[in-house]
Design a protein around this motif. Structure first.
Motif, PDB file in Angstrom:
ATOM      1  N   PRO A 203       0.677  -1.363  -0.011  1.00 42.02           N
ATOM      2  CA  PRO A 203       0.016  -0.016   0.003  1.00 42.02           C
ATOM      3  C   PRO A 203       0.723   1.256  -0.010  1.00 42.02           C
ATOM      4  O   PRO A 203       2.004   1.296   0.652  1.00 42.02           O
ATOM      5  N   LYS A 204       0.296   2.257  -0.506  1.00 38.99           N
ATOM      6  CA  LYS A 204       1.190   3.371  -0.639  1.00 38.99           C
ATOM      7  C   LYS A 204       1.691   4.257   0.553  1.00 38.99           C
ATOM      8  O   LYS A 204       2.640   4.751   0.670  1.00 38.99           O
ATOM      9  N   ASP A 205       0.469   4.046   1.471  1.00 42.15           N
ATOM     10  CA  ASP A 205       0.990   4.619   2.779  1.00 42.15           C
ATOM     11  C   ASP A 205       1.785   3.920   3.907  1.00 42.15           C
ATOM     12  O   ASP A 205       1.996   4.409   4.889  1.00 42.15           O
ATOM     13  N   ALA A 206       2.162   2.517   3.477  1.00 41.68           N
ATOM     14  CA  ALA A 206       2.893   1.814   4.128  1.00 41.68           C
ATOM     15  C   ALA A 206       4.501   2.493   4.186  1.00 41.68           C
ATOM     16  O   ALA A 206       4.827   2.918   3.366  1.00 41.68           O
ATOM     17  N   ASP A 207       5.215   2.179   5.343  1.00 36.44           N
ATOM     18  CA  ASP A 207       6.673   2.782   5.542  1.00 36.44           C
ATOM     19  C   ASP A 207       7.438   1.731   5.086  1.00 36.44           C
ATOM     20  O   ASP A 207       8.913   2.080   5.008  1.00 36.44           O
ATOM     21  N   GLY A 208       7.223   0.735   5.049  1.00 33.87           N
ATOM     22  CA  GLY A 208       8.224  -0.467   4.646  1.00 33.87           C
ATOM     23  C   GLY A 208       7.286  -1.965   4.216  1.00 33.87           C
ATOM     24  O   GLY A 208       6.051  -2.185   4.353  1.00 33.87           O
ATOM     25  N   PHE A 209       7.970  -2.865   3.478  1.00 25.49           N
ATOM     26  CA  PHE A 209       7.579  -3.900   2.970  1.00 25.49           C
ATOM     27  C   PHE A 209       8.608  -5.052   3.164  1.00 25.49           C
ATOM     28  O   PHE A 209       9.680  -4.780   2.906  1.00 25.49           O
ATOM     29  N   VAL A 210       7.868  -6.235   3.809  1.00 26.79           N
ATOM     30  CA  VAL A 210       9.038  -7.473   3.805  1.00 26.79           C
ATOM     31  C   VAL A 210       7.994  -8.502   3.123  1.00 26.79           C
ATOM     32  O   VAL A 210       7.003  -8.777   3.630  1.00 26.79           O
ATOM     33  N   THR A 211       8.944  -9.534   2.424  1.00 29.97           N
ATOM     34  CA  THR A 211       8.136 -10.398   1.826  1.00 29.97           C
ATOM     35  C   THR A 211       7.960 -11.629   2.872  1.00 29.97           C
ATOM     36  O   THR A 211       9.119 -11.860   3.633  1.00 29.97           O
ATOM     37  N   LYS A 212       6.878 -12.401   2.722  1.00 26.53           N
ATOM     38  CA  LYS A 212       6.757 -13.713   3.326  1.00 26.53           C
ATOM     39  C   LYS A 212       6.988 -14.902   2.442  1.00 26.53           C
ATOM     40  O   LYS A 212       7.137 -14.581   1.429  1.00 26.53           O
ATOM     41  N   PRO A 213       7.883 -15.847   3.138  1.00 27.61           N
ATOM     42  CA  PRO A 213       8.024 -15.759   4.694  1.00 27.61           C
ATOM     43  C   PRO A 213       9.467 -14.945   5.044  1.00 27.61           C
ATOM     44  O   PRO A 213      10.274 -14.890   4.299  1.00 27.61           O
ATOM     45  N   PRO A 214       9.276 -14.151   6.039  1.00 36.18           N
ATOM     46  CA  PRO A 214      10.409 -13.135   6.570  1.00 36.18           C
ATOM     47  C   PRO A 214      11.400 -13.610   6.996  1.00 36.18           C
ATOM     48  O   PRO A 214      11.461 -14.781   7.601  1.00 36.18           O
ATOM     49  N   ARG A 215      12.667 -12.995   6.453  1.00 38.16           N
ATOM     50  CA  ARG A 215      13.788 -13.303   6.936  1.00 38.16           C
ATOM     51  C   ARG A 215      14.430 -12.377   7.918  1.00 38.16           C
ATOM     52  O   ARG A 215      13.858 -11.069   7.702  1.00 38.16           O
ATOM     53  N   MET A 216      15.123 -12.565   9.074  1.00 41.97           N
ATOM     54  CA  MET A 216      15.639 -11.766   9.853  1.00 41.97           C
ATOM     55  C   MET A 216      16.213 -10.614   9.208  1.00 41.97           C
ATOM     56  O   MET A 216      16.012  -9.473   9.625  1.00 41.97           O
ATOM     57  N   TYR A 217      17.209 -10.823   8.340  1.00 44.06           N
ATOM     58  CA  TYR A 217      17.979  -9.873   7.577  1.00 44.06           C
ATOM     59  C   TYR A 217      16.917  -8.727   7.069  1.00 44.06           C
ATOM     60  O   TYR A 217      17.059  -7.553   7.093  1.00 44.06           O
ATOM     61  N   ASP A 218      15.800  -9.343   6.166  1.00 38.92           N
ATOM     62  CA  ASP A 218      15.051  -8.155   5.831  1.00 38.92           C
ATOM     63  C   ASP A 218      14.297  -7.649   6.575  1.00 38.92           C
ATOM     64  O   ASP A 218      14.091  -6.278   6.421  1.00 38.92           O
ATOM     65  N   LEU A 219      13.890  -7.999   7.800  1.00 36.91           N
ATOM     66  CA  LEU A 219      13.086  -7.290   8.776  1.00 36.91           C
ATOM     67  C   LEU A 219      14.104  -6.180   9.573  1.00 36.91           C
ATOM     68  O   LEU A 219      13.748  -5.093   9.526  1.00 36.91           O
ATOM     69  N   ARG A 220      15.297  -6.645   9.780  1.00 34.99           N
ATOM     70  CA  ARG A 220      16.316  -5.640  10.135  1.00 34.99           C
ATOM     71  C   ARG A 220      16.390  -4.702   9.217  1.00 34.99           C
ATOM     72  O   ARG A 220      16.639  -3.532   9.622  1.00 34.99           O
ATOM     73  N   THR A 221      16.729  -5.000   8.044  1.00 35.39           N
ATOM     74  CA  THR A 221      16.687  -3.919   6.883  1.00 35.39           C
ATOM     75  C   THR A 221      15.676  -2.747   6.842  1.00 35.39           C
ATOM     76  O   THR A 221      15.860  -1.812   6.672  1.00 35.39           O
ATOM     77  N   ALA A 222      14.424  -3.403   6.829  1.00 39.05           N
ATOM     78  CA  ALA A 222      13.162  -2.624   6.796  1.00 39.05           C
ATOM     79  C   ALA A 222      13.263  -1.733   8.261  1.00 39.05           C
ATOM     80  O   ALA A 222      12.837  -0.409   7.917  1.00 39.05           O
TER      81      ALA A 222
END
Length: 235
Positions: A203-222
């Motif tokens: 969504p355009k108002d979201a501040d970040g996006f992480v693909t599922k299944p999420p990885r710790m690196y992707d979460l930390r990066t976001a």
């Protein structure tokens, strides 16, 4: 398969070996079948060459050879008529640098109070553990409705969350509904969306996006990206 076909009778021995030597990893397949003469051995990798008559396509070993070339490997054949055949696949052993840990790459980050929302309890448990490992304090909700309720209750007590992470595809109250409500109540609260639908679903108002299944690196990066943006805004 070739080793099985090469058996002289209904019985035989097929031996598999693996190992490493002189910078190469290898796989060997050895049989005690009919073996090959010199001409057959030299032509073994030719496409459509076969000694099996109508039952053979002549593509088996040529395909193996092609695959090994793509991997910069080698194929060796040792054979003796009446004794058997040994086929050896050799793969070059490469040295690679150890991957850089997310913490080393992105640096330290402050501990946040996070509201995590997902209707899949397995994802909820896994992501909560990842976030806790990063040092964050995590509250969870297993539906969009429950997530909005917890956010509103915390806000009314003056305990606004530092971050909301929500699944996008939830029944009844979706991640988009959660995002809209959070931004309506507290426009400055960042929201990260989790989804297996690809980043185009963000969504355009979201501040970040992480693909599922999420990885710790992707979460930390976001999360690091959001914190960096907040610092830039505050400068």
């Amino acid at each position: 398969v070739d080793a099985i076909v090469a058996k002289r009778t209904g019985y035989g021995v097929i031996t598999l070996r693996t190992g490493a030597k002189d910078g190469w990893a290898f796989i060997e397949v050895e049989d005690d079948g009919v073996g090959m003469d010199e001409e057959t051995r030299e032509r073994a990798f030719e496409p459509f060459y076969t000694t099996k008559g109508e039952k053979g396509t002549g593509l088996g070993l040529s395909m193996v050879y092609s695959i090994m070339q793509r991997h910069e490997g080698l194929v060796e054949i040792e054979s003796e008529v009446g004794v058997g055949t040994k086929v050896r696949l050799l793969f070059p052993i490469r040295t690679i640098e150890a991957p850089v840990k997310a913490k080393e790459l992105l640096g330290e980050m402050p501990s946040l109070r996070i509201l995590l929302i997902d209707d899949d309890t397995r994802v909820l448990s896994t992501v909560k553990e990842m976030l806790a490992t990063m040092g964050h304090k995590v509250d969870t909700a297993d539906s969009g409705e429950d997530g909005i309720k917890k956010f509103m209750e915390a806000y009314s007590r003056g305990e606004t969350y530092g971050l909301v992470i929500t699944d996008l595809g939830m029944p009844k109250v979706s991640g988009v509904d959660v995002l809209r409500k959070v931004k309506e109540i507290s426009p400055t609260t960042p929201v990260i969306v989790l989804s297996g639908w690809g980043s185009e679903a963000m969504p355009k108002d979201a501040d970040g996006f992480v693909t599922k299944p999420p990885r710790m690196y992707d979460l930390r990066t976001a999360i690091a990206g959001i914190l960096k943006n907040q610092q830039n805004v505050g400068m």
